[in-house]
Design an enzyme around this catalytic site. Sequence first.
Site, PDB file in Angstrom:
ATOM      1  CD  GLU A   1      -2.990  -0.644  -0.188  1.00 40.25           C
ATOM      2  OE1 GLU A   1      -3.049   0.513  -0.633  1.00 40.25           O
ATOM      3  OE2 GLU A   1      -3.594  -1.597  -0.721  1.00 40.25           O
TER       4      GLU A   1
ATOM      5  CE1 TYR B   1      -6.904   3.572  -0.503  1.00 42.87           C
ATOM      6  CE2 TYR B   1      -4.514   3.569  -0.202  1.00 42.87           C
ATOM      7  CZ  TYR B   1      -5.660   3.026  -0.753  1.00 42.87           C
ATOM      8  OH  TYR B   1      -5.566   1.910  -1.530  1.00 42.87           O
TER       9      TYR B   1
ATOM     10  CG  ASP C   1      -7.930   3.696  -4.715  1.00 48.46           C
ATOM     11  OD1 ASP C   1      -9.123   3.706  -5.113  1.00 48.46           O
ATOM     12  OD2 ASP C   1      -7.110   2.822  -5.050  1.00 48.46           O
TER      13      ASP C   1
END
Length: 369
Positions: free
Chosen positions: A48, A131, A149
Amino acid sequence: MGHEQDPLLDNPAALTAFRAALLGWYRKHRRPLAWRDSRDPYHVWLSEIMLQQTRVEQMEPYYSRFIRRFPSIAALADADESDVLKMWEGLGYYSRARNLHRAARLIVNRHGGRIPDTREALRNLPGVGEYTSAAVASIAFDRDHPVLDGNVMRVLCRLLVVETDPRSGAGRQCLLGAAERLLARGQAGDYNQALMELGGRICTPRRPRCAVCPVATHCRMYASGADPSRLPLKSRRAPKPHYQVAAGVIWRDDKLLIAQRPAGGMLGGLWEFPGGKQEPGESLQECLVREIVEELDFSIIVGEHLISIDHSYTHFSITLHAFSATYAGGAPRAVGCADWRWVVPAELDHYAFARTDSRIIEHLRRCWE
Ligand code: SF4
Protein backbone atom coordinates in the site's frame (compact mmCIF):
# COMPACT_ATOMS: atom_id res chain seq x y z
CA MET A 1 -27.66 11.88 -4.79
CA GLY A 2 -29.95 13.88 -2.59
CA HIS A 3 -32.43 13.09 0.15
CA GLU A 4 -34.70 11.18 -2.22
CA GLN A 5 -34.62 7.36 -2.07
CA ASP A 6 -31.58 6.01 -3.86
CA PRO A 7 -32.39 2.89 -5.95
CA LEU A 8 -29.17 1.20 -4.83
CA LEU A 9 -28.20 2.63 -1.43
CA ASP A 10 -31.74 2.47 -0.02
CA ASN A 11 -32.61 -0.95 -1.39
CA PRO A 12 -31.24 -3.88 0.69
CA ALA A 13 -31.88 -6.44 -2.08
CA ALA A 14 -30.06 -4.30 -4.65
CA LEU A 15 -27.15 -3.77 -2.24
CA THR A 16 -26.82 -7.53 -1.68
CA ALA A 17 -26.91 -8.18 -5.44
CA PHE A 18 -24.36 -5.43 -6.10
CA ARG A 19 -21.89 -6.83 -3.54
CA ALA A 20 -22.34 -10.39 -4.78
CA ALA A 21 -21.75 -9.36 -8.41
CA LEU A 22 -18.64 -7.39 -7.52
CA LEU A 23 -17.14 -10.04 -5.23
CA GLY A 24 -17.97 -12.86 -7.67
CA TRP A 25 -16.21 -11.03 -10.51
CA TYR A 26 -13.19 -10.26 -8.33
CA ARG A 27 -12.73 -13.80 -7.07
CA LYS A 28 -12.81 -15.08 -10.63
CA HIS A 29 -10.75 -12.41 -12.38
CA ARG A 30 -8.42 -10.87 -9.83
CA ARG A 31 -4.83 -10.33 -10.84
CA PRO A 32 -2.40 -12.62 -9.02
CA LEU A 33 -0.33 -10.23 -6.90
CA ALA A 34 2.25 -11.44 -4.39
CA TRP A 35 0.97 -9.42 -1.40
CA ARG A 36 -2.63 -10.47 -1.93
CA ASP A 37 -1.96 -14.15 -1.78
CA SER A 38 -0.10 -13.97 1.53
CA ARG A 39 -2.30 -11.41 3.35
CA ASP A 40 0.72 -10.99 5.60
CA PRO A 41 0.15 -7.56 7.20
CA TYR A 42 3.77 -6.54 6.47
CA HIS A 43 3.32 -7.36 2.78
CA VAL A 44 -0.03 -5.56 2.63
CA TRP A 45 1.36 -2.49 4.38
CA LEU A 46 4.47 -2.34 2.17
CA SER A 47 2.40 -2.78 -1.01
CA GLU A 48 0.00 0.00 0.00
CA ILE A 49 2.87 2.41 0.74
CA MET A 50 4.59 1.55 -2.56
CA LEU A 51 1.34 1.92 -4.50
CA GLN A 52 0.80 5.50 -3.30
CA GLN A 53 1.55 7.59 -6.42
CA THR A 54 2.88 4.53 -8.30
CA ARG A 55 1.23 2.11 -10.74
CA VAL A 56 1.09 -1.64 -9.99
CA GLU A 57 3.20 -2.56 -13.05
CA GLN A 58 5.96 -0.12 -12.09
CA MET A 59 5.89 -1.04 -8.41
CA GLU A 60 5.93 -4.87 -8.62
CA PRO A 61 9.67 -5.39 -9.28
CA TYR A 62 10.52 -2.95 -6.46
CA TYR A 63 8.19 -4.81 -4.12
CA SER A 64 9.83 -8.19 -4.86
CA ARG A 65 13.36 -6.82 -4.45
CA PHE A 66 12.43 -5.06 -1.21
CA ILE A 67 10.87 -8.17 0.32
CA ARG A 68 13.91 -10.25 -0.64
CA ARG A 69 16.26 -7.70 0.98
CA PHE A 70 14.05 -7.03 4.06
CA PRO A 71 11.95 -10.21 4.52
CA SER A 72 10.46 -9.13 7.87
CA ILE A 73 9.64 -6.02 9.84
CA ALA A 74 12.53 -6.85 12.18
CA ALA A 75 14.94 -6.95 9.21
CA LEU A 76 13.63 -3.60 7.99
CA ALA A 77 13.88 -2.05 11.46
CA ASP A 78 17.49 -3.27 11.76
CA ALA A 79 18.59 -1.79 8.43
CA ASP A 80 20.44 1.51 7.93
CA GLU A 81 18.30 4.23 6.39
CA SER A 82 20.78 4.53 3.51
CA ASP A 83 20.15 0.83 2.59
CA VAL A 84 16.39 1.37 2.66
CA LEU A 85 16.71 4.44 0.42
CA LYS A 86 18.96 2.49 -1.94
CA MET A 87 16.26 -0.18 -2.36
CA TRP A 88 13.73 2.60 -3.04
CA GLU A 89 15.94 4.33 -5.61
CA GLY A 90 13.94 5.15 -8.75
CA LEU A 91 10.51 4.71 -7.14
CA GLY A 92 10.26 8.40 -6.16
CA TYR A 93 8.54 10.13 -3.22
CA TYR A 94 11.33 9.08 -0.87
CA SER A 95 9.61 10.28 2.29
CA ARG A 96 7.58 7.06 1.90
CA ALA A 97 10.75 4.99 2.41
CA ARG A 98 11.96 7.04 5.38
CA ASN A 99 8.53 6.84 7.06
CA LEU A 100 8.32 3.11 6.40
CA HIS A 101 11.67 2.61 8.06
CA ARG A 102 10.74 4.76 11.10
CA ALA A 103 7.41 2.94 11.37
CA ALA A 104 9.15 -0.47 11.31
CA ARG A 105 11.30 0.63 14.26
CA LEU A 106 8.20 1.82 16.15
CA ILE A 107 6.42 -1.48 15.46
CA VAL A 108 9.37 -3.42 16.84
CA ASN A 109 9.79 -1.15 19.89
CA ARG A 110 6.15 -0.54 20.81
CA HIS A 111 4.14 -3.39 19.30
CA GLY A 112 6.48 -6.35 19.74
CA GLY A 113 7.16 -6.53 15.98
CA ARG A 114 3.49 -7.04 15.03
CA ILE A 115 1.64 -4.53 12.87
CA PRO A 116 -1.30 -3.04 14.81
CA ASP A 117 -4.66 -4.46 13.67
CA THR A 118 -6.90 -1.42 14.20
CA ARG A 119 -7.23 1.61 12.03
CA GLU A 120 -6.67 3.98 14.96
CA ALA A 121 -3.37 2.36 15.97
CA LEU A 122 -2.22 2.14 12.35
CA ARG A 123 -2.80 5.88 11.94
CA ASN A 124 -0.24 6.59 14.63
CA LEU A 125 2.52 5.14 12.43
CA PRO A 126 4.57 7.58 10.34
CA GLY A 127 3.40 7.74 6.71
CA VAL A 128 0.06 6.03 7.42
CA GLY A 129 -2.88 8.35 6.76
CA GLU A 130 -6.61 7.97 6.38
CA TYR A 131 -6.44 5.93 3.19
CA THR A 132 -3.55 3.59 4.07
CA SER A 133 -4.88 2.83 7.55
CA ALA A 134 -8.27 1.83 6.08
CA ALA A 135 -6.62 -0.24 3.33
CA VAL A 136 -4.31 -2.17 5.69
CA ALA A 137 -6.98 -2.68 8.39
CA SER A 138 -9.46 -4.03 5.84
CA ILE A 139 -7.14 -6.06 3.57
CA ALA A 140 -4.90 -7.59 6.26
CA PHE A 141 -7.45 -7.83 9.11
CA ASP A 142 -10.88 -7.69 7.39
CA ARG A 143 -11.87 -4.67 9.50
CA ASP A 144 -15.03 -3.00 8.18
CA HIS A 145 -13.61 0.22 6.69
CA PRO A 146 -14.25 1.41 3.15
CA VAL A 147 -11.32 2.88 1.18
CA LEU A 148 -11.45 5.81 -1.20
CA ASP A 149 -8.53 5.91 -3.60
CA GLY A 150 -8.63 7.45 -7.07
CA ASN A 151 -9.97 4.26 -8.67
CA VAL A 152 -12.72 3.77 -6.09
CA MET A 153 -13.78 7.42 -6.26
CA ARG A 154 -14.16 7.18 -10.02
CA VAL A 155 -16.30 4.02 -9.81
CA LEU A 156 -18.57 5.48 -7.10
CA CYS A 157 -19.00 8.81 -8.92
CA ARG A 158 -20.24 6.94 -11.99
CA LEU A 159 -22.23 4.27 -10.17
CA LEU A 160 -24.21 6.90 -8.23
CA VAL A 161 -23.85 9.85 -10.66
CA VAL A 162 -22.08 12.15 -8.21
CA GLU A 163 -21.85 15.57 -9.87
CA THR A 164 -19.40 17.07 -7.35
CA ASP A 165 -15.60 17.00 -7.54
CA PRO A 166 -14.72 14.05 -5.24
CA ARG A 167 -11.57 15.87 -4.13
CA SER A 168 -13.62 18.76 -2.73
CA GLY A 169 -14.82 18.61 0.89
CA ALA A 170 -18.48 18.18 -0.10
CA GLY A 171 -17.69 15.55 -2.74
CA ARG A 172 -15.56 13.56 -0.33
CA GLN A 173 -18.22 13.61 2.39
CA CYS A 174 -20.84 12.44 -0.10
CA LEU A 175 -18.65 9.54 -1.30
CA LEU A 176 -17.61 8.52 2.22
CA GLY A 177 -21.28 8.22 3.26
CA ALA A 178 -22.09 6.14 0.18
CA ALA A 179 -18.97 3.98 0.58
CA GLU A 180 -19.97 3.11 4.18
CA ARG A 181 -23.39 1.94 3.02
CA LEU A 182 -22.09 -0.04 0.04
CA LEU A 183 -19.37 -1.88 2.01
CA ALA A 184 -19.67 -5.69 2.20
CA ARG A 185 -19.27 -6.03 5.97
CA GLY A 186 -17.26 -9.06 7.06
CA GLN A 187 -15.57 -9.19 3.64
CA ALA A 188 -14.13 -5.69 3.54
CA GLY A 189 -10.68 -6.86 2.38
CA ASP A 190 -11.89 -8.51 -0.81
CA TYR A 191 -14.61 -5.93 -1.35
CA ASN A 192 -12.18 -2.97 -1.23
CA GLN A 193 -9.69 -4.70 -3.49
CA ALA A 194 -12.51 -5.60 -5.88
CA LEU A 195 -13.59 -1.95 -6.20
CA MET A 196 -9.98 -0.82 -6.67
CA GLU A 197 -9.44 -3.44 -9.32
CA LEU A 198 -12.72 -2.60 -11.07
CA GLY A 199 -11.57 1.02 -11.29
CA GLY A 200 -8.12 -0.01 -12.52
CA ARG A 201 -9.26 -2.46 -15.20
CA ILE A 202 -12.90 -1.89 -16.19
CA CYS A 203 -14.13 1.51 -15.04
CA THR A 204 -11.01 3.27 -16.35
CA PRO A 205 -10.70 7.07 -16.69
CA ARG A 206 -11.16 7.06 -20.48
CA ARG A 207 -13.26 4.50 -22.36
CA PRO A 208 -14.64 2.45 -19.45
CA ARG A 209 -15.60 -1.08 -20.52
CA CYS A 210 -19.25 -0.97 -19.43
CA ALA A 211 -20.19 -3.91 -21.69
CA VAL A 212 -18.16 -6.30 -19.50
CA CYS A 213 -18.67 -4.51 -16.17
CA PRO A 214 -20.03 -6.83 -13.46
CA VAL A 215 -22.02 -4.02 -11.79
CA ALA A 216 -23.43 -2.39 -14.95
CA THR A 217 -27.00 -3.32 -13.99
CA HIS A 218 -26.60 -1.23 -10.80
CA CYS A 219 -24.85 1.73 -12.47
CA ARG A 220 -26.90 4.88 -12.87
CA MET A 221 -24.44 6.44 -15.30
CA TYR A 222 -24.68 3.39 -17.55
CA ALA A 223 -28.48 3.38 -17.28
CA SER A 224 -28.61 7.06 -18.28
CA GLY A 225 -26.81 6.33 -21.56
CA ALA A 226 -24.48 9.32 -21.00
CA ASP A 227 -20.71 9.05 -21.53
CA PRO A 228 -19.32 7.79 -18.16
CA SER A 229 -15.90 9.33 -18.80
CA ARG A 230 -17.56 12.73 -18.08
CA LEU A 231 -17.28 11.81 -14.38
CA PRO A 232 -15.68 12.34 -11.93
CA LEU A 233 -15.87 16.11 -12.28
CA LYS A 234 -12.62 17.99 -11.78
CA SER A 235 -12.38 21.56 -10.53
CA ARG A 236 -9.81 23.61 -12.35
CA ARG A 237 -6.41 23.71 -10.71
CA ALA A 238 -3.71 26.36 -11.13
CA PRO A 239 -1.01 25.20 -13.58
CA LYS A 240 2.18 23.82 -11.98
CA PRO A 241 5.17 26.20 -11.89
CA HIS A 242 8.23 25.17 -13.93
CA TYR A 243 11.82 25.91 -12.84
CA GLN A 244 15.20 25.86 -14.56
CA VAL A 245 17.79 24.14 -12.37
CA ALA A 246 21.58 23.85 -12.78
CA ALA A 247 23.61 20.97 -11.31
CA GLY A 248 27.39 20.44 -11.32
CA VAL A 249 29.40 17.27 -11.90
CA ILE A 250 32.41 18.78 -10.13
CA TRP A 251 35.81 17.12 -10.61
CA ARG A 252 38.92 17.33 -8.47
CA ASP A 253 41.61 15.11 -9.99
CA ASP A 254 39.93 11.71 -10.52
CA LYS A 255 37.11 12.27 -7.99
CA LEU A 256 33.76 13.98 -8.24
CA LEU A 257 31.69 15.66 -5.57
CA ILE A 258 28.31 14.45 -4.41
CA ALA A 259 26.13 16.12 -1.75
CA GLN A 260 23.38 14.74 0.48
CA ARG A 261 20.05 16.56 0.67
CA PRO A 262 18.90 17.75 4.12
CA ALA A 263 16.88 15.08 5.97
CA GLY A 264 13.66 17.02 6.53
CA GLY A 265 13.12 18.40 3.01
CA MET A 266 12.00 17.06 -0.33
CA LEU A 267 14.02 13.96 -1.42
CA GLY A 268 15.70 14.25 2.01
CA GLY A 269 18.65 11.91 2.65
CA LEU A 270 19.23 11.22 -1.05
CA TRP A 271 22.48 12.10 -2.78
CA GLU A 272 22.80 14.45 -5.74
CA PHE A 273 25.07 16.53 -7.89
CA PRO A 274 24.80 19.87 -6.13
CA GLY A 275 23.14 22.92 -7.68
CA GLY A 276 19.83 24.73 -7.55
CA LYS A 277 17.20 26.95 -9.09
CA GLN A 278 18.08 29.68 -11.58
CA GLU A 279 17.29 33.23 -10.37
CA PRO A 280 15.91 35.93 -12.73
CA GLY A 281 18.64 37.59 -14.84
CA GLU A 282 21.22 34.88 -14.11
CA SER A 283 22.80 32.49 -16.65
CA LEU A 284 22.75 28.78 -15.77
CA GLN A 285 26.54 28.87 -15.31
CA GLU A 286 26.28 31.86 -12.91
CA CYS A 287 23.50 30.06 -11.06
CA LEU A 288 25.70 26.99 -10.57
CA VAL A 289 28.68 29.01 -9.26
CA ARG A 290 26.39 30.80 -6.76
CA GLU A 291 24.62 27.62 -5.63
CA ILE A 292 27.91 25.82 -4.92
CA VAL A 293 29.07 28.72 -2.74
CA GLU A 294 25.71 28.81 -0.89
CA GLU A 295 25.49 25.07 -0.45
CA LEU A 296 29.14 24.04 0.03
CA ASP A 297 31.20 27.26 0.32
CA PHE A 298 33.84 26.61 -2.35
CA SER A 299 34.64 27.83 -5.89
CA ILE A 300 34.30 26.07 -9.22
CA ILE A 301 34.94 26.74 -12.88
CA VAL A 302 31.96 25.68 -14.99
CA GLY A 303 32.78 23.64 -18.10
CA GLU A 304 30.72 21.97 -20.82
CA HIS A 305 26.97 21.31 -20.75
CA LEU A 306 26.36 17.56 -20.30
CA ILE A 307 22.62 16.88 -20.46
CA SER A 308 19.23 18.52 -19.77
CA ILE A 309 16.47 16.48 -18.12
CA ASP A 310 12.78 17.32 -17.72
CA HIS A 311 11.10 16.02 -14.59
CA SER A 312 7.71 16.51 -13.00
CA TYR A 313 7.01 16.45 -9.25
CA THR A 314 3.60 16.67 -7.61
CA HIS A 315 3.48 20.47 -7.29
CA PHE A 316 6.03 21.70 -9.85
CA SER A 317 8.23 20.60 -12.72
CA ILE A 318 11.86 21.29 -13.61
CA THR A 319 14.38 21.20 -16.40
CA LEU A 320 17.67 20.16 -14.83
CA HIS A 321 20.78 21.25 -16.77
CA ALA A 322 23.89 19.33 -15.76
CA PHE A 323 27.33 20.85 -16.37
CA SER A 324 30.82 19.51 -15.97
CA ALA A 325 32.85 21.68 -13.56
CA THR A 326 36.25 21.70 -11.87
CA TYR A 327 37.23 22.52 -8.31
CA ALA A 328 38.85 25.96 -8.13
CA GLY A 329 39.56 26.59 -4.43
CA GLY A 330 38.23 26.69 -0.89
CA ALA A 331 37.42 23.92 1.58
CA PRO A 332 33.96 22.41 1.03
CA ARG A 333 31.63 22.72 4.04
CA ALA A 334 28.08 21.38 4.41
CA VAL A 335 26.33 24.78 4.63
CA GLY A 336 23.09 24.06 2.74
CA CYS A 337 23.32 20.25 2.55
CA ALA A 338 23.48 17.42 5.09
CA ASP A 339 26.85 15.99 3.97
CA TRP A 340 29.21 15.79 0.99
CA ARG A 341 31.92 13.43 -0.37
CA TRP A 342 34.58 13.21 -3.04
CA VAL A 343 34.08 9.82 -4.70
CA VAL A 344 35.62 7.94 -7.61
CA PRO A 345 33.06 7.04 -10.31
CA ALA A 346 32.90 3.36 -9.25
CA GLU A 347 31.69 4.41 -5.78
CA LEU A 348 28.56 6.11 -7.11
CA ASP A 349 26.74 2.77 -6.87
CA HIS A 350 27.03 2.85 -3.07
CA TYR A 351 24.74 5.87 -2.74
CA ALA A 352 21.01 6.37 -3.36
CA PHE A 353 20.32 9.16 -5.86
CA ALA A 354 17.15 10.97 -6.87
CA ARG A 355 15.83 9.95 -10.29
CA THR A 356 17.14 12.99 -12.19
CA ASP A 357 20.64 12.46 -10.77
CA SER A 358 20.55 8.76 -11.67
CA ARG A 359 19.91 9.88 -15.24
CA ILE A 360 22.98 12.14 -15.10
CA ILE A 361 25.00 9.12 -13.93
CA GLU A 362 23.64 6.99 -16.79
CA HIS A 363 24.65 9.75 -19.20
CA LEU A 364 28.16 9.94 -17.70
CA ARG A 365 28.57 6.15 -17.95
CA ARG A 366 27.59 6.22 -21.61
CA CYS A 367 30.25 8.93 -22.17
CA TRP A 368 32.88 6.92 -20.27
CA GLU A 369 32.30 3.71 -22.24
S1 SF4 B 1 -21.12 0.34 -15.96
FE1 SF4 B 1 -19.47 1.52 -16.84
S2 SF4 B 1 -19.49 3.48 -15.75
FE2 SF4 B 1 -20.72 2.04 -14.56
S3 SF4 B 1 -19.29 1.21 -13.04
FE3 SF4 B 1 -19.30 -0.20 -14.78
S4 SF4 B 1 -17.61 0.51 -16.12
FE4 SF4 B 1 -18.07 2.15 -14.65
